[in-house]
Design a protein around this motif. Structure first.
Motif, PDB file in Angstrom:
ATOM      1  N   THR A  87      12.423   0.775 -19.436  1.00 51.84           N
ATOM      2  CA  THR A  87      12.455   1.356 -18.095  1.00 51.84           C
ATOM      3  C   THR A  87      11.436   0.641 -17.218  1.00 51.84           C
ATOM      4  OG1 THR A  87      10.826   3.065 -18.652  1.00 51.84           O
ATOM      5  CG2 THR A  87      13.149   3.622 -18.943  1.00 51.84           C
ATOM      6  N   GLY A  88      11.716   0.622 -15.924  1.00 47.15           N
ATOM      7  CA  GLY A  88      10.796  -0.030 -15.002  1.00 47.15           C
ATOM      8  C   GLY A  88      11.114   0.298 -13.565  1.00 47.15           C
ATOM      9  N   ARG A  89      10.340  -0.290 -12.654  1.00 41.97           N
ATOM     10  CA  ARG A  89      10.486  -0.014 -11.228  1.00 41.97           C
ATOM     11  C   ARG A  89      10.256  -1.281 -10.422  1.00 41.97           C
ATOM     12  NH1 ARG A  89       6.024   4.374 -10.255  1.00 41.97           N
ATOM     13  NH2 ARG A  89       4.984   3.044 -11.789  1.00 41.97           N
ATOM     14  N   ASP A  90      10.612  -1.206  -9.150  1.00 39.26           N
ATOM     15  CA  ASP A  90      10.341  -2.286  -8.209  1.00 39.26           C
ATOM     16  C   ASP A  90       8.837  -2.515  -8.060  1.00 39.26           C
ATOM     17  OD1 ASP A  90      12.664  -3.508  -6.999  1.00 39.26           O
ATOM     18  OD2 ASP A  90      13.131  -1.577  -6.096  1.00 39.26           O
ATOM     19  N   LYS A  91       8.468  -3.705  -7.555  1.00 38.71           N
ATOM     20  CA  LYS A  91       7.067  -3.997  -7.254  1.00 38.71           C
ATOM     21  C   LYS A  91       6.471  -2.972  -6.299  1.00 38.71           C
ATOM     22  CE  LYS A  91       7.177  -9.066  -7.654  1.00 38.71           C
ATOM     23  NZ  LYS A  91       7.058 -10.333  -6.873  1.00 38.71           N
ATOM     24  N   SER A  92       7.289  -2.492  -5.381  1.00 43.54           N
ATOM     25  CA  SER A  92       6.798  -1.556  -4.363  1.00 43.54           C
ATOM     26  C   SER A  92       6.321  -0.236  -4.945  1.00 43.54           C
ATOM     27  CB  SER A  92       7.879  -1.302  -3.313  1.00 43.54           C
ATOM     28  OG  SER A  92       9.110  -0.980  -3.913  1.00 43.54           O
ATOM     29  N   ALA A  93       6.586   0.020  -6.251  1.00 39.11           N
ATOM     30  CA  ALA A  93       6.084   1.242  -6.890  1.00 39.11           C
ATOM     31  C   ALA A  93       4.555   1.280  -6.884  1.00 39.11           C
ATOM     32  CB  ALA A  93       6.599   1.340  -8.321  1.00 39.11           C
ATOM     33  N   ASP A  94       3.907   0.109  -6.846  1.00 36.03           N
ATOM     34  CA  ASP A  94       2.445   0.081  -6.836  1.00 36.03           C
ATOM     35  C   ASP A  94       1.883   0.709  -5.567  1.00 36.03           C
ATOM     36  OD1 ASP A  94       2.324  -1.081  -9.312  1.00 36.03           O
ATOM     37  OD2 ASP A  94       2.003  -3.127  -8.577  1.00 36.03           O
ATOM     38  N   LEU A  95       2.643   0.670  -4.473  1.00 39.39           N
ATOM     39  CA  LEU A  95       2.182   1.305  -3.235  1.00 39.39           C
ATOM     40  C   LEU A  95       2.171   2.822  -3.374  1.00 39.39           C
ATOM     41  CD1 LEU A  95       3.056  -1.595  -2.236  1.00 39.39           C
ATOM     42  CD2 LEU A  95       3.555  -0.518  -0.046  1.00 39.39           C
ATOM     43  N   VAL A  96       3.065   3.342  -4.228  1.00 41.95           N
ATOM     44  CA  VAL A  96       3.131   4.788  -4.476  1.00 41.95           C
ATOM     45  C   VAL A  96       2.023   5.221  -5.428  1.00 41.95           C
ATOM     46  CG1 VAL A  96       4.570   6.660  -5.361  1.00 41.95           C
ATOM     47  CG2 VAL A  96       5.619   4.769  -4.097  1.00 41.95           C
ATOM     48  N   ASP A  97       1.723   4.380  -6.417  1.00 40.22           N
ATOM     49  CA  ASP A  97       0.772   4.749  -7.463  1.00 40.22           C
ATOM     50  C   ASP A  97      -0.689   4.528  -7.069  1.00 40.22           C
ATOM     51  OD1 ASP A  97       3.026   5.209  -8.972  1.00 40.22           O
ATOM     52  OD2 ASP A  97       2.870   3.356 -10.128  1.00 40.22           O
ATOM     53  N   CYS A  98      -0.952   3.518  -6.266  1.00 41.91           N
ATOM     54  CA  CYS A  98      -2.321   3.017  -6.110  1.00 41.91           C
ATOM     55  C   CYS A  98      -2.950   3.369  -4.764  1.00 41.91           C
ATOM     56  CB  CYS A  98      -2.331   1.496  -6.278  1.00 41.91           C
ATOM     57  SG  CYS A  98      -1.642   0.933  -7.856  1.00 41.91           S
ATOM     58  N   ALA A  99      -4.278   3.438  -4.782  1.00 41.69           N
ATOM     59  CA  ALA A  99      -5.043   3.780  -3.582  1.00 41.69           C
ATOM     60  C   ALA A  99      -4.978   2.654  -2.558  1.00 41.69           C
ATOM     61  CB  ALA A  99      -6.489   4.072  -3.953  1.00 41.69           C
ATOM     62  N   ALA A 100      -5.052   3.046  -1.295  1.00 40.90           N
ATOM     63  CA  ALA A 100      -5.131   2.075  -0.207  1.00 40.90           C
ATOM     64  C   ALA A 100      -6.600   1.721   0.010  1.00 40.90           C
ATOM     65  CB  ALA A 100      -4.523   2.661   1.062  1.00 40.90           C
ATOM     66  N   ILE A 101      -6.968   0.498  -0.318  1.00 38.61           N
ATOM     67  CA  ILE A 101      -8.346   0.035  -0.144  1.00 38.61           C
ATOM     68  C   ILE A 101      -8.321  -1.140   0.815  1.00 38.61           C
ATOM     69  CG2 ILE A 101     -10.377  -0.913  -1.299  1.00 38.61           C
ATOM     70  CD1 ILE A 101      -9.469   0.485  -3.840  1.00 38.61           C
ATOM     71  N   HIS A 102      -8.936  -0.963   1.956  1.00 34.29           N
ATOM     72  CA  HIS A 102      -8.893  -1.991   2.980  1.00 34.29           C
ATOM     73  C   HIS A 102     -10.162  -1.904   3.812  1.00 34.29           C
ATOM     74  CE1 HIS A 102      -7.357  -4.528   6.239  1.00 34.29           C
ATOM     75  NE2 HIS A 102      -6.348  -4.836   5.453  1.00 34.29           N
ATOM     76  N   ALA A 163      10.990   3.806   5.018  1.00 34.41           N
ATOM     77  CA  ALA A 163      10.778   2.610   4.205  1.00 34.41           C
ATOM     78  C   ALA A 163      11.655   2.715   2.963  1.00 34.41           C
ATOM     79  CB  ALA A 163       9.309   2.478   3.805  1.00 34.41           C
ATOM     80  N   CYS A 164      12.522   1.724   2.771  1.00 35.50           N
ATOM     81  CA  CYS A 164      13.448   1.727   1.644  1.00 35.50           C
ATOM     82  C   CYS A 164      13.298   0.437   0.839  1.00 35.50           C
ATOM     83  CB  CYS A 164      14.888   1.846   2.128  1.00 35.50           C
ATOM     84  SG  CYS A 164      15.263   3.399   2.960  1.00 35.50           S
ATOM     85  N   PRO A 165      13.638   0.464  -0.449  1.00 39.03           N
ATOM     86  CA  PRO A 165      13.593  -0.770  -1.235  1.00 39.03           C
ATOM     87  C   PRO A 165      14.635  -1.759  -0.749  1.00 39.03           C
ATOM     88  CG  PRO A 165      14.619   1.008  -2.490  1.00 39.03           C
ATOM     89  CD  PRO A 165      14.058   1.633  -1.248  1.00 39.03           C
ATOM     90  N   ASP A 166      14.282  -3.058  -0.734  1.00 38.75           N
ATOM     91  CA  ASP A 166      15.222  -4.077  -0.254  1.00 38.75           C
ATOM     92  C   ASP A 166      15.981  -4.771  -1.381  1.00 38.75           C
ATOM     93  OD1 ASP A 166      13.349  -5.737  -1.409  1.00 38.75           O
ATOM     94  OD2 ASP A 166      12.786  -6.778   0.435  1.00 38.75           O
ATOM     95  N   GLY A 167      15.742  -4.346  -2.639  1.00 42.21           N
ATOM     96  CA  GLY A 167      16.433  -4.949  -3.771  1.00 42.21           C
ATOM     97  C   GLY A 167      15.767  -6.201  -4.297  1.00 42.21           C
ATOM     98  N   LYS A 168      14.713  -6.651  -3.646  1.00 40.85           N
ATOM     99  CA  LYS A 168      14.030  -7.876  -4.052  1.00 40.85           C
ATOM    100  C   LYS A 168      12.544  -7.644  -4.286  1.00 40.85           C
ATOM    101  CE  LYS A 168      17.334 -10.678  -1.446  1.00 40.85           C
ATOM    102  NZ  LYS A 168      17.519 -11.686  -0.367  1.00 40.85           N
ATOM    103  N   GLY A 169      12.176  -6.400  -4.530  1.00 40.95           N
ATOM    104  CA  GLY A 169      10.784  -6.064  -4.791  1.00 40.95           C
ATOM    105  C   GLY A 169      10.014  -5.671  -3.558  1.00 40.95           C
ATOM    106  N   GLY A 170      10.575  -5.908  -2.373  1.00 41.71           N
ATOM    107  CA  GLY A 170       9.905  -5.562  -1.130  1.00 41.71           C
ATOM    108  C   GLY A 170      10.460  -4.289  -0.542  1.00 41.71           C
ATOM    109  N   ILE A 171      10.015  -3.971   0.670  1.00 39.90           N
ATOM    110  CA  ILE A 171      10.516  -2.798   1.378  1.00 39.90           C
ATOM    111  C   ILE A 171      10.967  -3.215   2.773  1.00 39.90           C
ATOM    112  CG2 ILE A 171       9.158  -1.109   0.110  1.00 39.90           C
ATOM    113  CD1 ILE A 171       7.134  -1.078   2.345  1.00 39.90           C
ATOM    114  N   VAL A 172      11.876  -2.442   3.319  1.00 40.62           N
ATOM    115  CA  VAL A 172      12.383  -2.688   4.661  1.00 40.62           C
ATOM    116  C   VAL A 172      12.221  -1.423   5.488  1.00 40.62           C
ATOM    117  CG1 VAL A 172      14.726  -2.153   3.881  1.00 40.62           C
ATOM    118  CG2 VAL A 172      14.395  -3.403   6.016  1.00 40.62           C
ATOM    119  N   LEU A 173      11.710  -1.571   6.701  1.00 44.89           N
ATOM    120  CA  LEU A 173      11.521  -0.447   7.610  1.00 44.89           C
ATOM    121  C   LEU A 173      12.779  -0.322   8.464  1.00 44.89           C
ATOM    122  CD1 LEU A 173       7.858  -1.150   8.818  1.00 44.89           C
ATOM    123  CD2 LEU A 173       8.650  -0.109   6.682  1.00 44.89           C
TER     124      LEU A 173
END
Length: 385
Positions: A87-102, A163-173
């Protein structure tokens, strides 16, 4: 020829999976996948050289539908067989799991697209947009401990975007319902099975919004500290009131629009239809399938007499499946696009008709799908008597 489903890891392709599920949803920025393989036991054999954490891509035929990471690997064996589940997920799953540090953690006069790209850049996730993303946000500041997606979602709501998955690991607004499917869904033609869900549990008879607004020379005292707006859902016949505390300041007109939006969105979300079709593509059947894969955020013509539905609905979920019993199928989740309508902004003005100009007027003038079906059922019940 049926579309092969391929797990690609570092240029090596793995196919011939006995069970596959690849899913994307409008309300999730990361797609998910599940693959499994079971074979007869070969003495001395070892599990496939696949490990959790590996980067991978999922392809259907020649179309890439996912680019992400393997979350979990479960090899197994018995006296007669061995297998592996992944099992796995898109790269964009890291935005859901991880803190925003900027640093410095605040943006001035930044568009939602620019903000999304800044939040996603540390995770190697690309961000694009379909259509206009709206005016720049004057000031946006990260909140301590929130995830990258939680921060992005706050900004998206200000501009009525998703924001939706674009099928290539990214997201599209994008805005809900912007696309159109190349095929249609018709009972007796290409629908293998379908199910409707009509739920009144989260609908209320009266939506009452209470809030406050800053006092001015023209409005102060009770007018400012006791702002109230109310909207009636005519489809709910019994007494079921709901009080909502306004998230932002505004006058009585804003409170009314917030109440009308709550009613509209809840009515739309009360109806959900799932339809299963053969294959993965929008046109043709069996080995003659052609055209694009089924996609999110496309309006599609739906004709299901048994469910009493004949109208255009939004594809809000797509799940590609393959197993020994059913072969290759696509499970589509269909919704009224009003289920994803943006919340009215605090500075938007009424058009004088009780509805928001260019926005939620449809709830003032049209009957939602569930109400129409309920009225039809009631009329038929009376006819039977």
């Amino acid at each position: 020829m049926a579309d092969d489903i391929t797990l690609r890891i570092d240029g090596v392709d793995w196919t011939y999976w006995t069970s596959v599920q690849v899913s994307r949803q409008m309300d999730a920025i990361a797609g998910t996948f599940s693959l499994s393989l079971a074979d007869k036991w070969v003495n001395g054999a070892q599990a496939l050289p696949i490990a959790a954490g590996m980067a991978c891509q999922i392809l259907i035929g020649g179309d890439q539908v996912m680019d992400g990471y393997i979350d979990q690997v479960r090899p197994s064996f018995s006296a007669t067989a061995h297998g592996i589940s992944i099992t796995g997920r898109d790269k964009s799953a890291d935005l859901v799991d991880c803190a925003a540090i900027h640093s410095p953690g605040q943006w001035l006069n930044c568009t939602v697209l620019q903000l999304a790209q800044a939040l996603a850049r540390p995770f190697g996730v690309s961000v694009t947009a379909e259509g206009d993303v709206g005016a720049p946000i004057a000031s946006f500041k990260l909140e301590e401990g929130e995830t990258a997606f939680e921060a992005l979602d706050r900004a998206l709501r200000q501009r009525g975007l998703m924001a939706c998955p674009d099928g290539k690991g990214g997201i599209v607004l994008l805005k809900a319902g912007a696309g159109t499917a190349g095929g249609s869904l018709r009972q007796g033609e290409n629908i293998l099975s379908a199910e409707g869900q009509f739920d009144m549990a989260d609908r209320f008879s009266d939506y009452i919004v209470k809030g406050q607004m800053p006092g001015t020379d023209k409005g102060w005292g009770k007018e400012a500290c006791a702002v109230r707006g109310q909207y009636r859902d005519q489809a709910v016949q019994r007494y079921r009131p709901m009080i909502i505390r306004a998230e932002q300041s505004g006058d009585a007109s804003n409170a009314h629009q917030r109440a009308a939006w709550e009613c509209s969105v809840r009515a739309a979300r009360a109806v959900s239809v799932t339809a299963t079709v053969q294959g993965f593509r929008q046109q043709g059947v069996g080995r003659e399938q052609s055209g694009p894969l089924w996609q999110l955020n496309q309006m599609v013509d739906v004709d299901m007499p048994y469910l009493r539905i004949s109208q255009r609905l939004l594809v809000s979920g797509v799940e590609f499946r393959r197993d020994a019993g059913s072969g290759s199928t696509t499970r589509l989740t269909l919704r009224d696009p009003a289920a994803f309508a943006p919340e009215p902004g605090k500075k938007e003005k009424s058009d004088g008709s009780g509805g928001k100009g260019g926005g939620n007027v449809r709830m003032e003038k049209e009957v939602d799908l569930q109400t129409r079906l309920s009225e039809e059922a009631t009329a038929r019940q009376k006819a039977i008597k």
